[in-house]
Scaffold this motif. Structure first.
Motif, short mmCIF file in Angstrom:
data_model
loop_
_atom_site.label_atom_id
_atom_site.label_comp_id
_atom_site.label_asym_id
_atom_site.label_seq_id
_atom_site.Cartn_x
_atom_site.Cartn_y
_atom_site.Cartn_z
N ASP A 48 -10.61 71.96 11.98
CA ASP A 48 -11.52 72.41 13.04
C ASP A 48 -11.95 71.23 13.92
N ARG A 49 -12.22 70.09 13.32
CA ARG A 49 -12.59 68.90 14.10
C ARG A 49 -11.43 68.47 14.99
N ASP A 50 -10.24 68.43 14.40
CA ASP A 50 -9.06 67.99 15.15
C ASP A 50 -8.75 68.92 16.32
N GLY A 57 -18.07 65.36 13.03
CA GLY A 57 -17.41 64.27 12.33
C GLY A 57 -16.27 63.72 13.16
N LEU A 58 -15.53 62.81 12.56
CA LEU A 58 -14.42 62.17 13.25
C LEU A 58 -13.15 63.02 13.16
N THR A 59 -12.39 63.01 14.24
CA THR A 59 -11.09 63.65 14.19
C THR A 59 -10.14 62.75 13.41
N GLU A 62 -9.36 59.54 15.26
CA GLU A 62 -10.52 58.65 15.26
C GLU A 62 -10.71 58.00 13.89
N ARG A 63 -10.50 58.77 12.86
CA ARG A 63 -10.64 58.26 11.50
C ARG A 63 -9.59 57.16 11.24
N GLU A 64 -8.38 57.38 11.70
CA GLU A 64 -7.31 56.39 11.52
C GLU A 64 -7.62 55.12 12.32
N GLU A 65 -8.14 55.29 13.53
CA GLU A 65 -8.50 54.12 14.34
C GLU A 65 -9.61 53.33 13.67
N LEU A 66 -10.60 54.02 13.14
CA LEU A 66 -11.69 53.35 12.44
C LEU A 66 -11.16 52.57 11.23
N ARG A 67 -10.26 53.17 10.49
CA ARG A 67 -9.66 52.50 9.33
C ARG A 67 -8.91 51.24 9.77
N ARG A 68 -8.15 51.37 10.86
CA ARG A 68 -7.38 50.23 11.37
C ARG A 68 -8.31 49.11 11.85
N LEU A 69 -9.37 49.48 12.57
CA LEU A 69 -10.30 48.48 13.08
C LEU A 69 -11.06 47.78 11.96
N ARG A 70 -11.41 48.51 10.93
CA ARG A 70 -12.09 47.88 9.79
C ARG A 70 -11.17 46.89 9.09
#
Length: 104
Positions: A48-50, A57-59, A62-70
């Motif tokens: 539903d978010r996607d 919440g994050l799509t 966005e979640r993958e980008e956050l993981r990569r940036l961290r």
């Protein structure tokens, strides 16, 4: 601690989401298939978010980008620490301590 298993394939998750959207409950699917009802509910929420149906919440991108940036941030901190130690070592070796920069 619970057992860990390989993640379910994306196509399987999509099928579970579609079954929920056609009226099947996550509980009935959990009895018939392996994933828990909670997992199925989470997949529906994420889908539903996607798809823009939810904004709580994050799509997935966005979640993958956050993981990569961290991950990148963690690596940069390590590199900065190494460079600071190297600079301090070289300063001691040359008996000259450079003035401390106020920008760091």
């Amino acid at each position: 601690m619970g057992k860990t298993r390989k993640p379910y394939p994306p196509e399987f998750r999509r099928q579970m989401v579609e079954l929920v959207r056609t009226g099947r409950t996550p509980e009935s699917q959990a009895r018939e298939f392996e994933p828990t009802a909670e997992s199925i509910r989470n997949w529906v929420k994420q889908a539903d978010r996607d798809e823009g149906r939810r904004e709580d919440g994050l799509t997935s991108p966005e979640r993958e980008e956050l993981r990569r940036l961290r991950r990148e941030n963690r690596q940069l901190k390590i590199e900065r620490e190494i460079l600071a130690k190297a600079a301090a070592w070289f300063a001691r070796e040359t008996d000259s301590v450079p003035p401390k920069s106020s920008s760091s």
